[in-house]
Design a protein around this motif. Structure first.
Motif, PDB file in Angstrom:
ATOM      1  N   GLY A 269       0.815  -1.209   0.000  1.00  0.00           N
ATOM      2  CA  GLY A 269       0.000   0.000   0.000  1.00  0.00           C
ATOM      3  C   GLY A 269       0.848   1.258   0.000  1.00  0.00           C
ATOM      4  O   GLY A 269       0.542   2.227  -0.714  1.00  0.00           O
ATOM      5  N   LEU A 270       1.924   1.251   0.789  1.00  0.00           N
ATOM      6  CA  LEU A 270       2.812   2.409   0.826  1.00  0.00           C
ATOM      7  C   LEU A 270       3.462   2.638  -0.538  1.00  0.00           C
ATOM      8  O   LEU A 270       3.568   3.784  -1.001  1.00  0.00           O
ATOM      9  CB  LEU A 270       3.888   2.214   1.898  1.00  0.00           C
ATOM     10  N   SER A 271       3.878   1.570  -1.186  1.00  0.00           N
ATOM     11  CA  SER A 271       4.469   1.705  -2.521  1.00  0.00           C
ATOM     12  C   SER A 271       3.499   2.387  -3.477  1.00  0.00           C
ATOM     13  O   SER A 271       3.876   3.297  -4.233  1.00  0.00           O
ATOM     14  CB  SER A 271       4.850   0.311  -3.052  1.00  0.00           C
ATOM     15  N   GLU A 272       2.225   1.973  -3.422  1.00  0.00           N
ATOM     16  CA  GLU A 272       1.219   2.576  -4.306  1.00  0.00           C
ATOM     17  C   GLU A 272       0.939   4.025  -3.916  1.00  0.00           C
ATOM     18  O   GLU A 272       0.775   4.899  -4.779  1.00  0.00           O
ATOM     19  CB  GLU A 272      -0.068   1.753  -4.256  1.00  0.00           C
ATOM     20  N   ALA A 273       0.882   4.298  -2.614  1.00  0.00           N
ATOM     21  CA  ALA A 273       0.643   5.670  -2.145  1.00  0.00           C
ATOM     22  C   ALA A 273       1.757   6.607  -2.602  1.00  0.00           C
ATOM     23  O   ALA A 273       1.502   7.740  -3.039  1.00  0.00           O
ATOM     24  CB  ALA A 273       0.525   5.694  -0.626  1.00  0.00           C
ATOM     25  N   LEU A 274       2.997   6.136  -2.512  1.00  0.00           N
ATOM     26  CA  LEU A 274       4.121   6.955  -2.962  1.00  0.00           C
ATOM     27  C   LEU A 274       4.023   7.234  -4.454  1.00  0.00           C
ATOM     28  O   LEU A 274       4.266   8.354  -4.912  1.00  0.00           O
ATOM     29  CB  LEU A 274       5.443   6.255  -2.626  1.00  0.00           C
ATOM     30  N   ASP A 275       3.649   6.200  -5.224  1.00  0.00           N
ATOM     31  CA  ASP A 275       3.476   6.410  -6.661  1.00  0.00           C
ATOM     32  C   ASP A 275       2.410   7.471  -6.932  1.00  0.00           C
ATOM     33  O   ASP A 275       2.592   8.359  -7.773  1.00  0.00           O
ATOM     34  CB  ASP A 275       3.075   5.097  -7.338  1.00  0.00           C
ATOM     35  N   MET A 276       1.288   7.385  -6.218  1.00  0.00           N
ATOM     36  CA  MET A 276       0.196   8.331  -6.435  1.00  0.00           C
ATOM     37  C   MET A 276       0.613   9.754  -6.105  1.00  0.00           C
ATOM     38  O   MET A 276       0.355  10.696  -6.861  1.00  0.00           O
ATOM     39  CB  MET A 276      -1.021   7.928  -5.589  1.00  0.00           C
ATOM     40  N   LEU A 277       1.275   9.934  -4.971  1.00  0.00           N
ATOM     41  CA  LEU A 277       1.671  11.275  -4.540  1.00  0.00           C
ATOM     42  C   LEU A 277       2.729  11.874  -5.465  1.00  0.00           C
ATOM     43  O   LEU A 277       2.669  13.056  -5.823  1.00  0.00           O
ATOM     44  CB  LEU A 277       2.196  11.217  -3.104  1.00  0.00           C
ATOM     45  N   LEU A 278       3.700  11.059  -5.856  1.00  0.00           N
ATOM     46  CA  LEU A 278       4.783  11.577  -6.674  1.00  0.00           C
ATOM     47  C   LEU A 278       4.349  11.768  -8.125  1.00  0.00           C
ATOM     48  O   LEU A 278       4.861  12.648  -8.818  1.00  0.00           O
ATOM     49  CB  LEU A 278       6.001  10.651  -6.572  1.00  0.00           C
ATOM     50  N   GLU A 279       3.392  10.947  -8.592  1.00  0.00           N
ATOM     51  CA  GLU A 279       2.830  11.178  -9.934  1.00  0.00           C
ATOM     52  C   GLU A 279       2.090  12.512  -9.990  1.00  0.00           C
ATOM     53  O   GLU A 279       2.204  13.261 -10.965  1.00  0.00           O
ATOM     54  CB  GLU A 279       1.863  10.044 -10.288  1.00  0.00           C
ATOM     55  N   GLU A 280       1.318  12.796  -8.949  1.00  0.00           N
ATOM     56  CA  GLU A 280       0.581  14.061  -8.913  1.00  0.00           C
ATOM     57  C   GLU A 280       1.513  15.241  -8.706  1.00  0.00           C
ATOM     58  O   GLU A 280       1.296  16.326  -9.240  1.00  0.00           O
ATOM     59  CB  GLU A 280      -0.476  14.024  -7.809  1.00  0.00           C
ATOM     60  N   GLY A 281       2.545  15.022  -7.913  1.00  0.00           N
ATOM     61  CA  GLY A 281       3.471  16.099  -7.533  1.00  0.00           C
ATOM     62  C   GLY A 281       3.077  16.688  -6.197  1.00  0.00           C
ATOM     63  O   GLY A 281       1.909  17.041  -6.001  1.00  0.00           O
ATOM     64  N   LEU A 282       4.022  16.791  -5.277  1.00  0.00           N
ATOM     65  CA  LEU A 282       3.695  17.234  -3.924  1.00  0.00           C
ATOM     66  C   LEU A 282       3.109  18.636  -3.904  1.00  0.00           C
ATOM     67  O   LEU A 282       2.206  18.923  -3.107  1.00  0.00           O
ATOM     68  CB  LEU A 282       4.939  17.157  -3.030  1.00  0.00           C
ATOM     69  N   GLU A 283       3.580  19.521  -4.768  1.00  0.00           N
ATOM     70  CA  GLU A 283       3.037  20.890  -4.763  1.00  0.00           C
ATOM     71  C   GLU A 283       1.551  20.880  -5.121  1.00  0.00           C
ATOM     72  O   GLU A 283       0.755  21.645  -4.563  1.00  0.00           O
ATOM     73  CB  GLU A 283       3.832  21.780  -5.718  1.00  0.00           C
ATOM     74  N   SER A 284       1.163  20.024  -6.057  1.00  0.00           N
ATOM     75  CA  SER A 284      -0.249  19.897  -6.418  1.00  0.00           C
ATOM     76  C   SER A 284      -1.054  19.314  -5.253  1.00  0.00           C
ATOM     77  O   SER A 284      -2.184  19.745  -4.979  1.00  0.00           O
ATOM     78  CB  SER A 284      -0.395  19.011  -7.651  1.00  0.00           C
ATOM     79  N   VAL A 285      -0.481  18.350  -4.565  1.00  0.00           N
ATOM     80  CA  VAL A 285      -1.131  17.765  -3.381  1.00  0.00           C
ATOM     81  C   VAL A 285      -1.396  18.846  -2.337  1.00  0.00           C
ATOM     82  O   VAL A 285      -2.493  18.942  -1.777  1.00  0.00           O
ATOM     83  CB  VAL A 285      -0.264  16.637  -2.786  1.00  0.00           C
ATOM     84  N   PHE A 286      -0.395  19.680  -2.095  1.00  0.00           N
ATOM     85  CA  PHE A 286      -0.548  20.733  -1.085  1.00  0.00           C
ATOM     86  C   PHE A 286      -1.599  21.757  -1.515  1.00  0.00           C
ATOM     87  O   PHE A 286      -2.370  22.246  -0.680  1.00  0.00           O
ATOM     88  CB  PHE A 286       0.797  21.433  -0.840  1.00  0.00           C
ATOM     89  N   ARG A 287      -1.630  22.079  -2.806  1.00  0.00           N
ATOM     90  CA  ARG A 287      -2.605  23.066  -3.291  1.00  0.00           C
ATOM     91  C   ARG A 287      -4.035  22.571  -3.117  1.00  0.00           C
ATOM     92  O   ARG A 287      -4.916  23.333  -2.713  1.00  0.00           O
ATOM     93  CB  ARG A 287      -2.334  23.400  -4.770  1.00  0.00           C
ATOM     94  N   ARG A 288      -4.280  21.297  -3.407  1.00  0.00           N
ATOM     95  CA  ARG A 288      -5.669  20.831  -3.282  1.00  0.00           C
ATOM     96  C   ARG A 288      -6.098  20.759  -1.818  1.00  0.00           C
ATOM     97  O   ARG A 288      -7.248  21.045  -1.498  1.00  0.00           O
ATOM     98  CB  ARG A 288      -5.883  19.515  -4.016  1.00  0.00           C
ATOM     99  N   HIS A 289      -5.179  20.405  -0.933  1.00  0.00           N
ATOM    100  CA  HIS A 289      -5.544  20.426   0.484  1.00  0.00           C
ATOM    101  C   HIS A 289      -5.872  21.849   0.944  1.00  0.00           C
ATOM    102  O   HIS A 289      -6.825  22.063   1.704  1.00  0.00           O
ATOM    103  CB  HIS A 289      -4.420  19.830   1.337  1.00  0.00           C
ATOM    104  N   ALA A 290      -5.096  22.820   0.484  1.00  0.00           N
ATOM    105  CA  ALA A 290      -5.364  24.213   0.844  1.00  0.00           C
ATOM    106  C   ALA A 290      -6.714  24.673   0.293  1.00  0.00           C
ATOM    107  O   ALA A 290      -7.468  25.397   0.969  1.00  0.00           O
ATOM    108  CB  ALA A 290      -4.231  25.110   0.336  1.00  0.00           C
ATOM    109  N   ARG A 291      -7.056  24.257  -0.936  1.00  0.00           N
ATOM    110  CA  ARG A 291      -8.358  24.598  -1.531  1.00  0.00           C
ATOM    111  C   ARG A 291      -9.494  24.030  -0.693  1.00  0.00           C
ATOM    112  O   ARG A 291     -10.475  24.712  -0.402  1.00  0.00           O
ATOM    113  CB  ARG A 291      -8.476  24.018  -2.944  1.00  0.00           C
ATOM    114  N   TRP A 292      -9.394  22.740  -0.380  1.00  0.00           N
ATOM    115  CA  TRP A 292     -10.455  22.109   0.404  1.00  0.00           C
ATOM    116  C   TRP A 292     -10.649  22.834   1.734  1.00  0.00           C
ATOM    117  O   TRP A 292     -11.768  23.072   2.163  1.00  0.00           O
ATOM    118  CB  TRP A 292     -10.119  20.645   0.670  1.00  0.00           C
ATOM    119  N   ALA A 293      -9.539  23.192   2.359  1.00  0.00           N
ATOM    120  CA  ALA A 293      -9.624  23.866   3.661  1.00  0.00           C
ATOM    121  C   ALA A 293     -10.326  25.206   3.533  1.00  0.00           C
ATOM    122  O   ALA A 293     -11.142  25.578   4.397  1.00  0.00           O
ATOM    123  CB  ALA A 293      -8.221  24.051   4.240  1.00  0.00           C
TER     124      ALA A 293
END
Length: 407
Positions: A269-293
């Motif tokens: 599961g961790l291997s897949e999670a890392l793939d998902m996060l790094l495919e999206e890009g961490l900056e994009s991950v942070f932006r969507r969390h900020a939007r939701w908030a």
């Protein structure tokens, strides 16, 4: 037969601040057959996740992975670097900072708890539980410690009980400004992979995290990211450790293995999670969390209710705490919402139990998930007799539907 699935139809809305909803892609990865944790296939898996997790912590130094909850990683950070009766400076930002301090005392450490001493009309009697860390208090205390009795400064990055995210670079600067050699230990259990975090650049000595928040995994895996200073301290630390000892784990990790049985399917599961996060890009991950908030906070403001975090610059992108009106039992409200709408909200913890609830907006969510969550909260509050100033649902839709708020 005991019934374990209470959800009659549709998917349950798990909107607590962790465990966060687990994506189907990760669940499928975890369903792969369990393999020999001493075989070559596992060694390749181990090397992959050990390399990938460093990118999430933004470090080149070792990251130790434990088959344990975040509480285990708290203990690992302390016992690997400190000795009995060492003095530790900690900062009270909420319930989890308090639990970490309690653990330190139980392990035989001498603890000192800094806290903001003000009062607040919306949440009287709980000083410090609406605010982020004030680094100047840490600097002032360390400047007084001329004999360097304080061996470590322990702080929480994203306080899950309150919804406040603290400025870790400011804490590092405070330690440096005081000219103090104390180690810096940071709990980023709920911050990692939701908000920008830079273990190495920020000069953190030990970062603690867990699997069930931004990494979108089930509970059961935790982490220590360590600096060279922390590894050096471990050579002379005298607190007893065995299961959590860094040295044997790091040695075996060089070939992708562990000195004891790891949680194999969580590794998938961790291997897949890392793939998902790094495919999206961490900056994009942070932006969507900020939007939701922003959308959730717009809803709470429209309701006319106080946001638990009283520092706008410290609002968490992970969760929002909502203070209920005087006389309203927030736990009874949460139960009504759960029973009626199959929606789980975070409870008030410790000193704020019964006085607030928490909306998680992290991990495997999207705009519509959160609009529905806000709708469930709004309907439940109205059914409980709470008078709301306006529609949080409309405020959230306005936020998420704005042209400049697109993902």
């Amino acid at each position: 037969m005991i019934k374990l699935d209470f959800h009659a139809s549709g998917r349950h809305f798990l909107q607590i601040p962790g465990p966060s909803p687990v994506p189907d892609r990760i669940l499928r990865a975890m369903s792969l057959p369990t393999i020999d944790h001493r075989g070559p296939e596992f060694g390749a898996l181990g090397l992959k996740v050990l390399s990938g997790i460093k990118q999430i912590f933004k470090t080149r130094q070792p990251v130790i992975i434990y088959p344990a909850s975040g509480t285990g990683a708290w203990e690992a950070a302390l016992v690997n670097t400190l000795s009995p009766q060492d003095h530790v400076l900690m900062y009270e930002t909420g319930h989890f900072a308090s639990l970490w301090q309690k653990m330190a005392r139980r392990l035989g450490l001498s603890t000192e708890f800094l806290a903001w001493a003000g009062e607040d009309a919306d949440l009287p009697g709980v000083p410090g539980w609406r605010h982020a860390i004030r680094a100047e208090l840490i600097e002032a205390r360390l400047a007084q410690d001329k004999e360097h009795r304080i061996k470590a400064v322990c702080v929480v990055h994203n306080e899950t009980s309150t919804g406040a995210t603290s400025d870790i670079p400011a804490v590092r600067q405070a330690i440096d400004a005081a000219g103090h050699p104390a180690l810096l230990m940071v709990d980023s259990i709920s911050g990692l992979a939701c908000v920008d975090y830079r273990h190495e650049e920020w000069g953190v000595d030990v970062t603690i995290s867990g699997s069930q928040k931004g990494l979108m995994l089930p509970p059961g895996m935790s982490f220590n990211a360590v600096s060279s200073r922390a590894l050096e301290a471990a050579k002379t630390a005298k607190l007893q450790r065995s299961y959590f000892a860094w040295d044997e784990i790091i040695d075996m990790n060089n070939s992708g293995y562990w000195p004891y049985t790891p949680n194999t399917n969580l590794m998938y599961g961790l291997s897949e999670a890392l793939d998902m996060l790094l495919e999206e890009g961490l900056e994009s991950v942070f932006r969507r969390h900020a939007r939701w908030a922003r959308g959730v906070r717009a809803a709470v403001t429209a309701w006319g209710l106080p946001i638990q975090c009283a520092d706008p610059e410290a609002y968490s992108p992970v969760l929002t705490g909502v203070i209920t009106p005087v006389g309203v039992d927030s736990d009874a409200l949460r139960k009504l919402i759960y029973d009626r709408y199959d929606l789980s909200l975070g409870t008030g913890l410790g000193k704020v139990k019964g006085r607030m609830f928490r909306i998680g907006h992290l991990g495997d969510s999207n705009d519509l998930t959160l609009v529905a969550t806000i709708a469930g909260c709004e309907m439940g509050m109205k059914q409980s007799g709470i008078k709301l100033a306006g529609s949080g649902v409309q405020a959230a839709m306005n936020q998420y539907g704005a042209a400049d708020s697109a993902p």
